[in-house]
Structures are given as structure tokens and as C-alpha cells.
Design a protein around this motif. Sequence first.
Motif, mmCIF file in Angstrom:
data_model
loop_
_atom_site.group_PDB
_atom_site.id
_atom_site.type_symbol
_atom_site.label_atom_id
_atom_site.label_comp_id
_atom_site.label_asym_id
_atom_site.label_seq_id
_atom_site.Cartn_x
_atom_site.Cartn_y
_atom_site.Cartn_z
ATOM 1 N N ALA A 1 -25.060 -21.513 21.697
ATOM 2 C CA ALA A 1 -24.265 -21.079 22.845
ATOM 3 C C ALA A 1 -23.535 -19.774 22.530
ATOM 4 O O ALA A 1 -23.471 -18.873 23.380
ATOM 5 C CB ALA A 1 -23.261 -22.161 23.235
ATOM 6 N N TYR A 2 -22.985 -19.649 21.327
ATOM 7 C CA TYR A 2 -22.293 -18.417 20.945
ATOM 8 C C TYR A 2 -23.257 -17.235 20.951
ATOM 9 O O TYR A 2 -22.914 -16.146 21.434
ATOM 10 C CB TYR A 2 -21.667 -18.576 19.555
ATOM 11 N N THR A 3 -24.459 -17.433 20.447
ATOM 12 C CA THR A 3 -25.451 -16.356 20.425
ATOM 13 C C THR A 3 -25.844 -15.942 21.838
ATOM 14 O O THR A 3 -25.918 -14.749 22.153
ATOM 15 C CB THR A 3 -26.691 -16.796 19.638
ATOM 16 N N ILE A 4 -26.074 -16.911 22.707
ATOM 17 C CA ILE A 4 -26.445 -16.607 24.095
ATOM 18 C C ILE A 4 -25.312 -15.881 24.809
ATOM 19 O O ILE A 4 -25.539 -14.894 25.521
ATOM 20 C CB ILE A 4 -26.844 -17.901 24.839
ATOM 21 N N ILE A 5 -24.086 -16.350 24.619
ATOM 22 C CA ILE A 5 -22.939 -15.699 25.261
ATOM 23 C C ILE A 5 -22.764 -14.288 24.723
ATOM 24 O O ILE A 5 -22.445 -13.363 25.475
ATOM 25 C CB ILE A 5 -21.668 -16.554 25.080
ATOM 26 N N ASN A 6 -22.982 -14.092 23.436
ATOM 27 C CA ASN A 6 -22.841 -12.760 22.843
ATOM 28 C C ASN A 6 -23.879 -11.800 23.419
ATOM 29 O O ASN A 6 -23.560 -10.660 23.768
ATOM 30 C CB ASN A 6 -22.979 -12.846 21.327
#
Length: 164
Positions: free
Chosen positions: A28-33
Motif C-alpha cells: 500500500a505504501y508503494t502504491i500510494i507513493n
Amino acid sequence: MALVPGFESSLYNWVSKFININLYTFVAYTIINIGQQLIASGYMMEIERYDTLLTNGTVTNLDALLVYVTNSGMIYNQLFTCVAYIVTGIGVLMTPTIADTIVSAGGAGAMTKMKSAIGKMAGSAKTAVLAVKTGGASVAATAAKSAAAGSASGRVQQAMKNGK
């Protein structure tokens, strides 16, 4: 517990589910970034377009502004940013699927079983609808024949009919 018969794969299943769920945060952090970078670049493009049209809050070239407004330039200006928001939202909603692709925790197999069970229920519902449409006569006759053939008296009667 893994030494007890029937629980051989329980440790493997628990560890794979543990790793899978802990991957949610990273995915999720990677996608949001990535989505944040897309959104920021959309806003930077918008600022650059406005900067070419305006200088200190005044329009420097009216012809360029007229071309920008009449050729749907404002729609394209906002379109990239809106698409970036939508792609980011869909990506965040796909976090469990992506994590399950990285480390399989058996979630996909459960979904396949559920889909096949729903298919079986739909097939039996079609049979029930057919029975209602035909008045239930053919289904009732088939059920009576199979019940009669399965019982002891039904077998005796069938044997007596064959003897005549």
C-alpha cells in the motif's frame, strides 16, 4: 502442533498468512507513493501551463488563452490529475490481491471454491425454476420413480413386472 497428524501444514499456512498480511503495509505504501508522484506531476504540468499563459496574474497572450480555452485545454489540464487519483485508489484497493500474488496465503483457492459453490447453487436454482414452469410433473415423476426403485418394495414390484 506441526508434529500432530492433521496439522502438518499449519505452521507453513500460518507463516505464509503472517507474511502476506505484513506485506499489505509495504504494498500500500508503494502504491500510494507512486500515485503521489503521478498526482504531483499532474499538478506541476498544470502550473507550467498556467505559467505560460499568465505573468504576475495577468494574461500575457490573449490568443494563446483563447486557443487553450476553445481547444478543451482545461479538460486535459485536470484529466491527468483525476486519472492519477483514480488509479491510486484502485491500486490501494488491490493491495490484498497484490500481496497474495507475492506470497500466496491460500486466499485465491478459497475464492475459487466459493465461485464453484455459487455455480452449483445457480444450477440447482435453474432446475427448481424449470420444475415450477413445467408444473413439477416431470420432476415429481422422476423423484417417485427413483424413490420406488430404491426401496425394497419397489424392487419387488419391479421384479414382479419383469416376470409377467
